[in-house]
Structure formats: structure tokens, C-alpha cells
Design a protein around this motif. Structure first.
Motif, PDB file in Angstrom:
ATOM      1  N   ARG A  73       0.838  -1.206   0.000  1.00  0.00           N
ATOM      2  CA  ARG A  73       0.000   0.000   0.000  1.00  0.00           C
ATOM      3  C   ARG A  73       0.869   1.250   0.000  1.00  0.00           C
ATOM      4  NH1 ARG A  73      -3.340  -2.970   3.673  1.00  0.00           N
ATOM      5  NH2 ARG A  73      -2.304  -1.949   5.414  1.00  0.00           N
ATOM      6  N   VAL A  77      -0.022   0.264  -4.140  1.00  0.00           N
ATOM      7  CA  VAL A  77      -0.805  -0.909  -4.571  1.00  0.00           C
ATOM      8  C   VAL A  77      -2.049  -1.020  -3.676  1.00  0.00           C
ATOM      9  CG1 VAL A  77      -0.801  -3.421  -4.857  1.00  0.00           C
ATOM     10  CG2 VAL A  77       1.272  -2.094  -5.353  1.00  0.00           C
ATOM     11  N   SER A 210      -0.846  -0.652  -9.640  1.00  0.00           N
ATOM     12  CA  SER A 210      -1.532   0.422  -8.907  1.00  0.00           C
ATOM     13  C   SER A 210      -2.260   1.368  -9.855  1.00  0.00           C
ATOM     14  CB  SER A 210      -0.545   1.194  -8.048  1.00  0.00           C
ATOM     15  OG  SER A 210       0.308   1.961  -8.871  1.00  0.00           O
TER      16      SER A 210
END
Lengths: 385, 385
Positions: A73, A77, A210
Motif C-alpha cells: 500500500r 498498490v 496500482s
């Protein structure tokens, strides 16, 4: 003996044979991709709970999955721990993805060149591989569009950050364009990122997954290049349409990844100690990269062209006067030098002569110049025949 | 999303779902096959060399392969270390063997019942499974001959020593007869031996592979049942016609098995300490087996028939009044009791109702009688409906 039809596609691994030959201590090996021994961190096992000896979950250790999701993250992502599957090294992601997607004749889209062991895994399952030429900043976009218009690949397999073998780092613009194309054509992306953390020259490299809005994806990484490959701990993160199948395939393959290695990986991921180790690793490899560049300029300046790798473990040389570099291996080994020919990294090796993959992490700096001098002499000999 | 055709054969694992339900601490679980927590040995990591963190050989650690070959030779298996491949738990042997032998429609010969995860792995690759009924001392020989006359199985998969689920130990006479039949028809044998060392009542059990004169074979085992399953270290030993293919398939699957677990396994195999641990393990499980037998006689005497298992981790019950035991699961879980229905251990579950697999290693002796009382009540209720 009647074997399955896939066994006819099971190739002998040239890498295995070269690495076996390179085991002799007198050989200077530019062939492998092993982390440098002095940079393997000292690890402590004293605090590992006894419960790690018991059977575990096929998904992997919950705390490790949380840590990996948090790191992903932070890279942009969009995921949570429920999408993380711990695998037995990221090589296993290739096996699981092959099982999920590939029947004999299934089309698969790859970079040219691409990671040899991925190519072999997909071909073992019968993939019909299609490739897109790689430029210094990523794939040729026109070629990529054309492939997507003319084919129906089950997935695109890309290594956008310091690819093995080419060391290419996709530009941000190409990442954006690739994501848009995969979304447009609805093609699943497998993004393989073993080398992301081995960066010597900073630069943006936001994961392509992403940027996807429609397409399904698998993002895969490992602790092998930055911590300890002997742990055999990697991971994949997948969209929710793929995850349940990958989990069952994992269970059928080996029940779960060893918990000892998972516990050790968890001690490092996200820690201050790990950040310090990564900083040391990068400066160690940067020095070796720079030494290799200097020695290459000395011995290969007139023989080949190359980009300076900004991360990863390899230089990718293109000979100015191409020849099949596989024919150089015996002569090089006779001079106690090992290297990796470039041809096997292509779907059509014979049509892609004249590349060499040279690892810079293994040979000690004081032997570097001598090793490359010998290798250059072998090439010159062959070219003058 | 276009998946491979094998995904249509990827079954949800009933075991996974039952084990998930059995996680609740109030549940008395006879469902799993986990080693008892108190019997996981305390292991020491302090002496592990740092080199175990580096990449290793796909074959496995040389010293461990030697130790495994020596143990196998002591059992009568003719082999040397070059035939040993370390795998990531013996489940991986099933994956590698499936890849080596199975195309969609390939015939495979199994016991009925057989190990559920093996059945699932073979079916995932598209095997056409054929089964031979199991008797108390091994397979029905006339049925085995008939199957071999009428079919051409790529291999026979047998678990001759304390099979999961039936606990059957083949007699020496049946081992001899099975070997002769496989030789006569030239059918490869995969002999799976996870439970060999968990023996409570001594008796001869010479591996069948040691009796083969013609047929190829794979012999597979693990340290999961006797040392630590969390290490994920198993092995296979194969005839020389099979080994090179299995090695390449291993490399493609996950490069190599984690070295940390391999090193730990090596500290134990063949040691005095291990012999002591095995003796403790056997007496611990023998006590639990005997307690289970007593509790079964109390609650199931009128409901079911069974043989007393001489090794392994399970009782295999046959209801006198058969019903589909999968239909009992919800009612049992409502009473906080978990068990494993017998139907999924057969190729044709619906044709084989009325068996239960009951693990005796997990539930503490003081709760045993209450757990079995509740389970018997659930069965009685269902039979009286």
C-alpha cells in the motif's frame, strides 16, 4: 515409460549447467545472480516460538501478510492482507499462475528479453509465448498495442523494475501507457518485482498494478534478493477474482510455505534494522556496479554497448558485431570465466544473438578486470575466426 | 476471465472448511491430522551456518540426501544419494509426479479409500482415477489384477503403511504380491510413507519399492509427522529414469526447498536424539490411541466397526447402518465436535457412504469420551430420522 506430453517441453536449464561449471573455485563467475555472501545479514532465531514448528495456514502467517500488504500500500498498490498469499519463493508464483491460466496453446505476452525461468515455466505448461521488444525505458508501445490487437493473451508477464536480464526500469510514462493498454484490452497483468529494493540511482517506479482500473492482476515479490534466499519466502498479491484459485493451487502444490522462514522474514520487514540493512546493501552493490562499469569501459568499449543498470544485479551487453554467444561458453570456461549467454532469454533464441548477461555482485573487485579481460579476448578470438 | 481448463477441476477442500470451523477453542476436533503440540520437539538453531541463508541446490543439501539414502537403504530400498530429491513437504511429490505423468485422461491407480489431497492433486491435472478396494491387510489382489489387465495406469499410488485414512498396514504377503503384479504389468509405483515411523504395534513393513525388479518407482516421505511440519521438508527417492525429470520439475516449481528446514532435519535424522524422540512420540500416541479405543467401545460399539490402528494418526469407522456422513457435519459442529467424513476419500464419494475418519492425537484424553458421546448422539439422531 509414458510421460505426460509436457515433459517433451521440459528443457534442460542452460543456467544450471553453467552454474555447475562455475562452482570450481578458480572460475570467475559473471553467470549467476546470487546475493554477495558478505551481505547476507546475520539473523537470530532465539526468539522464534515453538508453534512455528506446527502446520500452518496455506495463506501464510497472518502477521506477515499484514506487513506485506502495508508495504505494498505504501507503494500505491491498493490491497489488504486478505489478498496476500505467501509462496515458497516468487518462482512459485510462476508455477501457480501457469496452473491458473495456461493450457497447451494459451497465449501469454512477455518482454523480449524476459526472465528465463518464467519463460521455461510458462512453456512447460504449453504456453504460446508472444513478445514485445524492450527499449531503454520499457516496452515499445506500438508493438504492445499491435500484439494486443492481434492476440488474446491470458496475461502479460512484466518485470518493470530492474528486469533480469536487461536491467530496464520502465519510465513513469510507459508504466501509465502499459496500464492503459492492459485496461483497454482487459488483459491480466503479472508484475514481478524481485529487484525493486536493490536500487542504486533513485527514480520513480510506481507499480503498474496500482494504475490499473479494470484489469485483474498479480503482484509478486520476494525477500530473496534483500534478506536470505535460503528461506524461500516470497509472496503474491492478487485481485479478488484470482485469489481463491491461487490459494487452492498453493494448497495442492505444497500445503503452505515453511513457517520458520516466514517468521524470520517478519522480524525484518518494515523494521529499522531492515532499512539499515537495505541502505548497506545498496551502497555495497553500487560500488560493485561502478567497478564493473569501469572495467567494462576498459575491456568492452569497442566490443559492445550497454546501459548502466540503476538497480538489480546485472549488466546486459549488446555486441556490436553479433554472434551466438552460446558458442563462447566453452572457450570462456577454458579461461576460467563464466557468463550467461543472452539468447535463452528470448522466445526465439536463434533470432536474437549477440547479448551477454553479466552479474556484478559475485566476482571480487580485485579479480574483476582480469575476468573481463579474458572474456573480451574470447569474444575477439571468436569474431576474428 | 479465461482460466485454464484445469481450474474447473479445482475442488474446494472440505478439509480446509472443516479445519477452519474446528479452530474455535470450544470445538473438540477429531478432524485434522496435526501432530500433538506437546510432542513438537524443542529445536536449536544456534549452530546453523550463515551459508544456509544463500541459494542452494535444487536437489537439496548433499548431507541430508546422504542421510535419507542411508535410512532408506536400511529399510531395504536400493538407492544412493543421487536418487534423493528434497521436496517442500511430501505434498510436493504429488505435484511433481502429477506433472511428470498426468495429461487429461491419463489413468492412475489408487486405493479405495485413498489420501484426499493426493486424489485432488491427480484430478487437478486431469487424471482418470481407477481404484482398488482396500482390505484389512492391503488391496484385494484379484481386483488389482483385473484393473491392471483392463487399464493402462501411468502409475499406482499406494500408502501401504498406516494409510491416511484407513490406517491399513499391508501384510508382507500382499506387499510381495503387489510388487509382482506391478512388475508383471510394468506399472510405476509411487509409495507414500508419511506414517512409517509412527508405529505402536511392531510388525514387518518392508517397502514395496524394495521388492520391485522391473517397474520404475518413487518412494516419498517427510519429517512432518515425526519432527516439525512447519519446516516443510520432505523427500522423494526415484529410479534413475525418473529422477532427472523430477529434478527439473522441482527447479521450475520453487528452485529448491528452504535450507533452514533442511539443516534442522539433518541435525535429527539418524541421531540418538531422534531415536529417543521417536520412542517418546510412539508411547505418547499409543496411549492416546488406547484411550480412543476405550472411548469408542463405550460410545460406538453398537454403531460402527473398525480395526485398531497399529500406527498413524487415525481410526477409520464403518457405520453398521450407512448414511452420508457429510450430512452430519453441521449437527456435529453445533455440538462443538468436528470430524472428517469418509466420502471424500473415495473417487466416487456418493457410492461410498458411511465412513468416518477420527484423529486421536489432538483431543485431550479428559475430553475424549464427551466428544465421542456427542458425535455418537448426532449419528443416532440422524439414523432415527
Amino acid at each position: 515409460m509414458a510421460f505426460s506430453e509436457r515433459i517433451a517441453r521440459l528443457k534442460s536449464s542452460l543456467i544450471r549447467e553453467i552454474l555447475a561449471a562455475a562452482q570450481r573455485p578458480e572460475v570467475m563467475s559473471f553467470a549467476g545472480g546470487l546475493p554477495a555472501e558478505p551481505m547476507l545479514p546475520k539473523v537470530d532465531w532465539a526468539d522464534m516460538p515453538a508453534s512455528m514448528g506446527q502446520y500452518g495456514m496455506s495463506e501464510g502467517e497472518p502477521a506477515l501478510r499484514e506487513a506485506i500488504a502495508a508495504e505494498a500500500r505504501a507503494l500505491g498498490v491498493p490491497c489488504d492482507a486478505s489478498q496476500v498469499l505467501i509462496v515458497s519463493g516468487s518462482q512459485q508464483t510462476l508455477d501457480l499462475a501457469s496452473k491458473l491460466f495456461i493450457d497447451p496453446g494459451t497465449e501469454v505476452l512477455l518482454e523480449a528479453p524476459t526472465y528465463l525461468a518464467a519463460l521455461q515455466a510458462f512453456q512447460l505448461f504449453g504456453a504460446d509465448c508472444i513478445s514485445v521488444p524492450q527499449e531503454a525505458d520499457g516496452p515499445e508501445l506500438a508493438a504492445l498495442r499491435q500484439r494486443l490487437e492481434n492476440h488474446k493473451p491470458a496475461f502479460a508477464y512484466l518485470i518493470p523494475t530492474f528486469q533480469n536480464p536487461s536491467a530496464t526500469r520502465y519510465s513513469e510514462a510507459k508504466r501509465e501507457a502499459v496500464a492503459a493498454l492492459l485496461d483497454e484490452f482487459g488483459v491480466t497483468l503479472i508484475e514481478d518485482e524481485p529487484y525493486r529494493e536493490l536500487v542504486f540511482d533513485e527514480g520513480q517506479a510506481t507499480p503498474i498494478v496500482s494504475r490499473l482500473k479494470q484489469a485483474s492482476w498479480i503482484y509478486t515479490g520476494t525477500v530473496s534478493k534483500t534478506l536470505l534466499p535460503g528461506l524461500r519466502v516470497g509472496y503474491l498479491i492478487a485481485t479478488k477474482d484470482l485469489y481463491p484459485h491461487l490459494l487452492r493451487l498453493k494448497q495442492s502444490a505444497d500445503l503452505h510455505t515453511n513457517r520458520i522462514g516466514q517468521w524470520q522474514a517478519l522480524q525484518w520487514l518494515g523494521s529499522e534494522q531492515y532499512r539499515g540493512h537495505l541502505a548497506e546493501l545498496r551502497s555495497f552493490y553500487r560500488i560493485r556496479r561502478d567497478a564493473m562499469q569501469a572495467a567494462l569501459l576498459e575491456h568492452f568499449g569497442d566490443l559492445a554497448e550497454w546501459e548502466i543498470p540503476q538497480g538489480g544485479l546485472f549488466f546486459w551487453l549488446t555486441l556490436k558485431q553479433p554472434l551466438d554467444t552460446r558458442t563462447l561458453l566453452d572457450a570462456a570456461l577454458a579461461q576460467n570465466v563464466a557468463f550467461m549467454p543472452g539468447e535463452p532469454f528470448f522466445i526465439d533464441p536463434d533470432a536474437n544473438p549477440g547479448h551477454l548477461r553479466l552479474n556484478f555482485s559475485h566476482v571480487a573487485p580485485e579479480r574483476l578486470s582480469e575476468g573481463l579481460r579474458r572474456l573480451a579476448a574470447v569474444i575477439r578470438d571468436a569474431q576474428n575466426l
